[in-house]
Design a protein around this motif. Sequence first.
Motif, short mmCIF file in Angstrom:
data_model
loop_
_atom_site.label_atom_id
_atom_site.label_comp_id
_atom_site.label_asym_id
_atom_site.label_seq_id
_atom_site.Cartn_x
_atom_site.Cartn_y
_atom_site.Cartn_z
N ALA A 24 0.56 -1.38 -0.08
CA ALA A 24 0.09 0.14 -0.22
C ALA A 24 0.44 1.16 -0.14
CB ALA A 24 -1.04 -0.09 1.39
N GLY A 25 1.73 1.32 -0.11
CA GLY A 25 3.32 2.31 -0.01
C GLY A 25 3.69 2.98 1.50
N ALA A 26 2.88 2.18 2.47
CA ALA A 26 3.55 2.54 3.78
C ALA A 26 5.09 1.83 4.33
CB ALA A 26 2.47 1.51 4.61
N GLU A 27 5.30 3.38 5.33
CA GLU A 27 7.38 3.14 5.21
C GLU A 27 6.98 1.74 5.99
OE1 GLU A 27 10.42 5.54 4.67
OE2 GLU A 27 9.55 5.69 6.41
N LEU A 28 7.99 0.81 5.76
CA LEU A 28 7.85 -0.51 6.84
C LEU A 28 8.74 -0.13 7.78
CD1 LEU A 28 6.51 -4.07 5.38
CD2 LEU A 28 5.70 -2.21 6.22
N ALA A 29 10.24 0.40 7.40
CA ALA A 29 12.01 0.42 8.37
C ALA A 29 12.58 1.21 7.52
CB ALA A 29 11.95 -0.92 7.64
N VAL A 30 13.21 1.99 7.51
CA VAL A 30 14.73 2.53 7.13
C VAL A 30 15.79 1.99 8.05
CG1 VAL A 30 15.72 5.13 7.12
CG2 VAL A 30 12.37 5.24 6.59
N TYR A 31 17.05 1.31 7.58
CA TYR A 31 17.70 0.91 7.91
C TYR A 31 19.41 1.71 7.12
CZ TYR A 31 14.83 -3.20 7.76
OH TYR A 31 13.79 -4.07 8.12
N PRO A 32 20.02 2.19 7.79
CA PRO A 32 20.99 2.75 7.54
C PRO A 32 22.16 1.66 7.73
CG PRO A 32 21.72 2.20 9.96
CD PRO A 32 20.08 2.40 9.81
N ALA A 33 22.64 1.85 6.46
CA ALA A 33 23.53 1.33 4.65
C ALA A 33 24.82 2.17 4.35
CB ALA A 33 22.50 0.96 3.58
N THR A 34 26.00 1.07 3.86
CA THR A 34 26.27 1.41 3.04
C THR A 34 26.08 0.86 1.40
OG1 THR A 34 27.98 1.05 4.63
CG2 THR A 34 29.10 1.41 2.13
N VAL A 35 26.35 1.79 0.88
CA VAL A 35 25.99 2.16 -0.60
C VAL A 35 26.74 3.02 -1.95
CG1 VAL A 35 23.87 3.05 -2.50
CG2 VAL A 35 23.33 2.76 -0.45
N GLY A 36 27.80 1.52 -2.26
CA GLY A 36 28.61 2.07 -3.52
C GLY A 36 29.93 2.73 -2.81
N SER A 37 30.17 3.33 -3.57
CA SER A 37 31.20 5.31 -3.73
C SER A 37 30.97 5.58 -5.08
CB SER A 37 32.56 4.09 -3.23
OG SER A 37 33.23 3.71 -4.06
N THR A 38 32.35 6.57 -4.56
CA THR A 38 32.34 7.53 -6.23
C THR A 38 32.70 6.63 -6.99
OG1 THR A 38 34.00 8.72 -4.91
CG2 THR A 38 31.54 9.92 -5.24
N GLU A 39 34.15 5.38 -6.52
CA GLU A 39 34.65 4.91 -6.65
C GLU A 39 34.46 3.59 -7.66
OE1 GLU A 39 38.87 2.39 -7.02
OE2 GLU A 39 37.63 3.75 -4.65
N ARG A 40 33.14 3.63 -6.92
CA ARG A 40 32.53 1.70 -7.68
C ARG A 40 30.89 2.02 -7.49
NH1 ARG A 40 36.24 -1.80 -8.58
NH2 ARG A 40 38.66 -2.05 -7.73
N PRO A 41 30.19 3.09 -8.29
CA PRO A 41 29.81 3.58 -7.67
C PRO A 41 28.25 2.58 -7.92
CG PRO A 41 29.92 4.68 -10.13
CD PRO A 41 30.74 3.60 -9.24
N ALA A 42 27.11 2.36 -6.78
CA ALA A 42 26.19 1.55 -7.24
C ALA A 42 25.01 2.03 -8.39
CB ALA A 42 24.86 1.71 -5.74
N PRO A 43 24.39 0.62 -8.69
CA PRO A 43 23.77 1.42 -10.30
C PRO A 43 22.51 2.22 -9.74
CG PRO A 43 22.73 -0.93 -9.31
CD PRO A 43 23.79 -0.22 -8.38
N SER A 44 21.83 2.32 -10.69
CA SER A 44 21.08 3.67 -11.03
C SER A 44 19.78 2.87 -11.26
CB SER A 44 21.21 5.28 -11.62
OG SER A 44 22.46 5.75 -11.18
N GLY A 45 18.17 3.96 -11.25
CA GLY A 45 16.95 2.79 -11.34
C GLY A 45 16.50 2.36 -10.92
N GLU A 46 15.75 1.55 -11.93
CA GLU A 46 14.70 0.29 -11.04
C GLU A 46 15.21 -1.12 -11.47
OE1 GLU A 46 9.78 -0.59 -11.71
OE2 GLU A 46 10.51 1.40 -11.18
N TRP A 47 15.04 -1.64 -10.31
CA TRP A 47 15.45 -3.04 -10.93
C TRP A 47 14.93 -4.40 -9.85
CZ3 TRP A 47 19.20 -4.05 -14.21
CH2 TRP A 47 19.97 -2.89 -14.80
N ALA A 48 14.40 -5.23 -9.16
CA ALA A 48 14.13 -6.16 -8.80
C ALA A 48 14.41 -7.09 -7.70
CB ALA A 48 12.65 -6.67 -9.51
#
Length: 203
Positions: free
Chosen positions: A77-101
């Motif tokens: 329904a779009g309700a937020e269930l959780a927010v987690y602190p995360a490490t997401v890539g780096s400028t040297e090795r970035p995470a992907p962009s866009g929509e995946w699954a």
Amino acid sequence: YEAMAREPAMNYHDVVEMLAERFHMDEALLRALNPGAAFGAGAAIVVTAAGADTLAAKVDRIEIDKALGQVRAFDEAGAELAVYPATVGSTERPAPSGEWAVRTLAPRPTYTYDPSRLTFGKPKAKVTIPAGPNNPVGSTWIDLTKDTYGIHGGPDPNHIGKTDSHGCVRLTNWDANELGAAVKKGAVVVFVGSETKAGKTTA
């Protein structure tokens, strides 16, 4: 990685590490709360009240904020269930962009380093590191439809959000376990924002 691959399992180093992870806390805090404790069988210790390890509903959508270093989980329904602190890539090795699954889920994953597919690290030959909480991808792997990328746990909770990754999304083991238990295969995963720093990277 070669030395780790020779181990029978990537288990906890000691009981303090195990207890700290079980109660969602840093080892230094656990020791500070229990000065002089032996951490042996029958010892009474003080720990944090970690709360439930389950979400209120199944996760239908995950939003990964590369700028804020957050993973946000939403229900159907779009309700937020959780927010987690995360490490997401780096400028040297970035995470992907866009929509995946979410392609699949792997609790207690092994970790395979394949130099023909990965560009970081030292091994010249393919090695597989056994499962366990100190595995490079921790205790849970949430595989994405973007090849070689996933959301996973990590052996060093105090590094989350402080050191960079090789493009993947790293959570504490306890947050990865919680998210992995609630997310549905096929759940939408959206990457937003961009990495803001480069620094020391870990798996």
